[in-house]
Design an enzyme around this catalytic site. Structure first.
Site, mmCIF file in Angstrom:
data_model
loop_
_atom_site.group_PDB
_atom_site.id
_atom_site.type_symbol
_atom_site.label_atom_id
_atom_site.label_comp_id
_atom_site.label_asym_id
_atom_site.label_seq_id
_atom_site.Cartn_x
_atom_site.Cartn_y
_atom_site.Cartn_z
ATOM 1 N N GLY A 188 50.799 -19.805 -18.490
ATOM 2 C CA GLY A 188 51.273 -20.442 -17.267
ATOM 3 C C GLY A 188 52.434 -19.685 -16.688
ATOM 4 O O GLY A 188 53.407 -20.271 -16.203
ATOM 5 N N TYR A 208 50.103 -37.358 -18.549
ATOM 6 C CA TYR A 208 51.111 -36.315 -18.722
ATOM 7 C C TYR A 208 52.059 -36.664 -19.865
ATOM 8 O O TYR A 208 52.321 -35.841 -20.753
ATOM 9 C CB TYR A 208 51.886 -36.148 -17.416
ATOM 10 C CG TYR A 208 52.976 -35.102 -17.451
ATOM 11 C CD1 TYR A 208 52.661 -33.749 -17.370
ATOM 12 C CD2 TYR A 208 54.315 -35.466 -17.539
ATOM 13 C CE1 TYR A 208 53.659 -32.784 -17.387
ATOM 14 C CE2 TYR A 208 55.325 -34.514 -17.555
ATOM 15 C CZ TYR A 208 54.992 -33.171 -17.480
ATOM 16 O OH TYR A 208 55.982 -32.220 -17.500
#
Length: 254
Positions: free
Chosen positions: A9, A148
């Site tokens: 990422g 999340y």
């Protein structure tokens, strides 16, 4: 001595800043990211950093990326399992099973696939550091962000377990738990959370700051500073720890 550093990422946000900072120190750095446009832009502006397209949730793609790094470098010294996604912002009864699974796949499966490879390589060489990106949501919970928060709690469990598994081999494993980090990703999250809760984005933004002792958001550089310290000799005995960089969350009022 130049270190070999991987950041997943890594084409934007926290990951990009971590990659940049290690490269500035003279380290050999490689990043992957699932966003082709972000990878292309990063590669153009960072010619000394290897940048590849790879979705951390896809085992085949990660095998290709990581195997190429292993063949070229022969090992790795620091791995940041940083890739993540905010997932849906909604009450749990309004979250679809597909959206739930997609969020966990990127955040948790991606960390597993990255750490699985890093553990094998680092155990064989008898040294290394793995740093996973969790969140204060993985310590407090987070209304309207259940996938999340669940994934980020899971990352801490993975980190603690891997620290135990790999410690005897000389490998350290830690996590960084950022609070509200300035940048485009948090701006998108604010918009999503505003739609889910019916509150104004500016009100939510202010609540994040007001919920910390320092009354502040943090920056990608703050997170990179923590990563650089964990990779330094000064942190040589630090493992199994969740390092929270958030201005000290007093309440998750956002």
């Amino acid at each position: 001595m130049s270190r070999r550093v991987i950041v997943t990422g890594g084409a934007s946000g926290i990951g990009a800043r971590i990659a940049e900072r290690f490269a500035e120190l003279g380290d050999k750095v490689a990043i992957c990211d699932a966003n082709p446009d972000a990878v292309a832009a990063f590669a153009k502006s960072h010619p000394t950093i290897s940048a590849e397209i790879a979705n951390v949730a896809q085992a085949d793609a990660m095998d290709v990326f990581l195997s190429a790094i292993e063949e070229e470098w022969g090992g790795v010294d620091v791995v940041f399992a940083n890739a993540g996604t905010g997932g849906p912002a909604a009450r749990i009864e309004d979250i679809s099973p597909d959206d739930w699974r997609d969020c966990l796949a990127v955040n948790l499966d991606g960390a597993f696939l990255t750490c699985r490879w890093a553990a094998r390589v680092m155990r064989a060489q008898g040294s290394g550091l793995i740093v996973l990106t969790s969140s204060t949501s993985g310590q407090w919970g987070h209304p309207h962000r259940s996938p999340y928060a669940t994934a980020k709690w899971g990352i801490l469990g993975l980190m603690k377990t891997l620290a135990m598994e790999l410690g005897p081999a000389g490998v350290r494993v830690n996590a960084i738990c950022p609070g509200a980090v300035e940048g485009e990703r948090m701006e998108r999250m604010l918009a999503n959370q505003s739609r889910a809760s019916g509150r104004d984005p500016d009100t939510i933004r202010a609540a994040y700051a007001e919920g910390t002792s320092l009354r502040t958001w943090v920056t990608a550089d703050d997170i990179a500073d923590a990563g650089i310290w964990l990779a330094s000799p000064g942190a040589s005995k630090v493992t199994g720890q969740a390092l929270t960089i958030d201005g000290h969350t007093e309440t998750n009022s956002a």
